[in-house]
Design a protein around this motif. Structure first.
Motif, PDB file in Angstrom:
ATOM      1  N   MET A   1       0.825  -1.204   0.000  1.00 36.91           N
ATOM      2  CA  MET A   1       0.000   0.000   0.000  1.00 36.91           C
ATOM      3  C   MET A   1       0.859   1.254   0.000  1.00 36.91           C
ATOM      4  SD  MET A   1      -3.031  -1.120   2.637  1.00 36.91           S
ATOM      5  CE  MET A   1      -4.225   0.055   2.011  1.00 36.91           C
TER       6      MET A   1
ATOM      7  N   PHE B   1       0.286   5.635  -0.277  1.00 36.09           N
ATOM      8  CA  PHE B   1      -0.741   6.642  -0.074  1.00 36.09           C
ATOM      9  C   PHE B   1      -0.225   7.997  -0.529  1.00 36.09           C
ATOM     10  CE2 PHE B   1      -3.172   3.855   2.745  1.00 36.09           C
ATOM     11  CZ  PHE B   1      -2.186   3.023   3.243  1.00 36.09           C
TER      12      PHE B   1
ATOM     13  N   LEU C   1      -5.934  12.763   3.014  1.00 39.33           N
ATOM     14  CA  LEU C   1      -5.647  11.690   2.066  1.00 39.33           C
ATOM     15  C   LEU C   1      -6.282  11.990   0.718  1.00 39.33           C
ATOM     16  CD1 LEU C   1      -4.443   8.831   1.599  1.00 39.33           C
ATOM     17  CD2 LEU C   1      -6.674   7.915   2.273  1.00 39.33           C
TER      18      LEU C   1
ATOM     19  N   THR D   1      -5.370   6.089  -2.233  1.00 33.71           N
ATOM     20  CA  THR D   1      -4.566   4.920  -1.887  1.00 33.71           C
ATOM     21  C   THR D   1      -4.227   4.188  -3.180  1.00 33.71           C
ATOM     22  OG1 THR D   1      -5.727   4.705   0.213  1.00 33.71           O
ATOM     23  CG2 THR D   1      -4.517   2.788  -0.564  1.00 33.71           C
TER      24      THR D   1
ATOM     25  N   GLU E   1       2.997   1.706   3.992  1.00 37.99           N
ATOM     26  CA  GLU E   1       2.609   0.932   5.167  1.00 37.99           C
ATOM     27  C   GLU E   1       3.306  -0.424   5.121  1.00 37.99           C
ATOM     28  OE1 GLU E   1      -1.630   1.245   6.733  1.00 37.99           O
ATOM     29  OE2 GLU E   1      -1.552  -0.867   6.184  1.00 37.99           O
TER      30      GLU E   1
ATOM     31  N   SER F   1       1.772  -3.645   9.530  1.00 36.18           N
ATOM     32  CA  SER F   1       0.342  -3.474   9.724  1.00 36.18           C
ATOM     33  C   SER F   1       0.021  -2.145  10.381  1.00 36.18           C
ATOM     34  CB  SER F   1      -0.194  -4.613  10.574  1.00 36.18           C
ATOM     35  OG  SER F   1      -1.576  -4.449  10.807  1.00 36.18           O
ATOM     36  N   ASP F   2      -0.759  -1.331   9.713  1.00 38.05           N
ATOM     37  CA  ASP F   2      -1.355  -0.114  10.249  1.00 38.05           C
ATOM     38  C   ASP F   2      -0.424   1.073  10.381  1.00 38.05           C
ATOM     39  OD1 ASP F   2      -3.332  -2.069  12.565  1.00 38.05           O
ATOM     40  OD2 ASP F   2      -3.700  -1.547  10.479  1.00 38.05           O
ATOM     41  N   THR F   3       0.879   0.926  10.367  1.00 35.26           N
ATOM     42  CA  THR F   3       1.789   2.055  10.594  1.00 35.26           C
ATOM     43  C   THR F   3       2.254   2.623   9.270  1.00 35.26           C
ATOM     44  OG1 THR F   3       2.545   1.134  12.694  1.00 35.26           O
ATOM     45  CG2 THR F   3       3.920   2.821  11.667  1.00 35.26           C
ATOM     46  N   GLN F   4       1.993   3.911   9.052  1.00 31.14           N
ATOM     47  CA  GLN F   4       2.407   4.577   7.828  1.00 31.14           C
ATOM     48  C   GLN F   4       3.639   5.434   8.083  1.00 31.14           C
ATOM     49  OE1 GLN F   4      -0.751   6.561   5.642  1.00 31.14           O
ATOM     50  NE2 GLN F   4      -2.212   4.940   6.178  1.00 31.14           N
ATOM     51  N   TYR F   5       4.562   5.372   7.110  1.00 33.62           N
ATOM     52  CA  TYR F   5       5.774   6.172   7.146  1.00 33.62           C
ATOM     53  C   TYR F   5       5.745   7.107   5.950  1.00 33.62           C
ATOM     54  CZ  TYR F   5       7.306   2.743  10.538  1.00 33.62           C
ATOM     55  OH  TYR F   5       7.382   1.939  11.650  1.00 33.62           O
ATOM     56  N   PHE F   6       6.162   8.351   6.206  1.00 34.97           N
ATOM     57  CA  PHE F   6       6.009   9.405   5.209  1.00 34.97           C
ATOM     58  C   PHE F   6       7.324   9.790   4.555  1.00 34.97           C
ATOM     59  CE2 PHE F   6       1.637  10.866   5.497  1.00 34.97           C
ATOM     60  CZ  PHE F   6       1.210  10.215   6.650  1.00 34.97           C
ATOM     61  N   GLY F   7       7.202  10.201   3.297  1.00 38.73           N
ATOM     62  CA  GLY F   7       8.327  10.785   2.595  1.00 38.73           C
ATOM     63  C   GLY F   7       8.530  12.226   3.022  1.00 38.73           C
TER      64      GLY F   7
END
Lengths: 113, 112
Positions: A31, A33, A45, A48, A96, A99-105
């Protein structure tokens, strides 16, 4: 976690033109985003993007304005089409890997004149 | 409607002066609550994930707690390098897109 890069880091564009933003991640992720952070606002958002399927857009965002590509598990692009000054924002991709944790650029700062 | 409200909008502290940031949320079933730190000109940096009421997470001078309606980010003896905007976000159980709903953030300034 994941290491994410975005290109360009910033750009100044003329209204009516389009800009394609690239997002590259150092590991394969299902995934990805795309978020927008307008001046003084929080993150919203846009869509996706899963590899091998059409992007899913949030209410208020349409494919004609924000086409997205997801050609493989480490890369995605977001195009901001027919730009107007209201599109001036920071555009951020996130992934992601767990599970569930998003990391951003680091984000792409876009100014439309 | 799912939403997140953070308070205060801005907070100024002296170095060593402990305080707390608040994140109130309404969501149709909480899958997770997330705290991020954002420095000017950078993307959000992940800090914590909390899943259920009563859960606590700690990292250096930061501790995050969760109840059924809100979360607190406690900052103990802050240093100037803790100055940043702290963002809270929730993910709903009903989301099939992984959408995070963010609050407006609290901008923290720690003076030496």
């Amino acid at each position: 976690s994941a290491v994410i890069s975005q290109k360009p880091s910033r750009d100044i564009c003329q209204r009516g033109t389009s800009l394609t933003i690239q997002c590259q991640v150092d590991s394969q992720v299902t995934m990805m985003f795309w978020y927008r952070q307008q001046p003084g606002q929080s993150l919203t958002l846009i869509a996706t993007a899963n590899q091998g399927s059409e992007a899913t857009y949030e209410s208020g965002f349409v494919i004609d304005k924000f086409p997205i590509s997801r050609p493989n598990l480490t890369f995605s692009t977001l195009t901001v089409s027919n730009m107007s000054p209201e599109d001036s924002s920071i555009y951020l991709c996130s992934v992601e890997p767990l599970s569930d944790t998003q990391y951003f650029g680091p984000g792409t700062r876009l100014t439309v004149l | 409607e799912d939403q997140v409200t953070q308070s205060p909008e801005a907070l100024r502290l002296q170095e060593g002066e402990s305080s707390s940031l608040n994140c109130s949320y309404t969501v149709s079933g909480l899958r997770g609550l997330f705290w991020y730190r954002q420095d000017p000109g950078k993307g959000p940096e992940f800090l914590f994930t909390l899943y259920s009421a009563g859960e606590e997470k700690e990292k250096e001078r930061l501790k995050a707690t969760l109840t059924k309606k809100e979360s607190f980010l406690h900052i103990t003896a802050p240093k100037p390098e803790d100055s940043a905007t702290y963002l809270c976000a929730v993910q709903a159980e009903t989301s099939n897109t992984g959408k995070l709903i963010f609050g407006q953030g609290t901008t923290l300034q720690v003076k030496p």
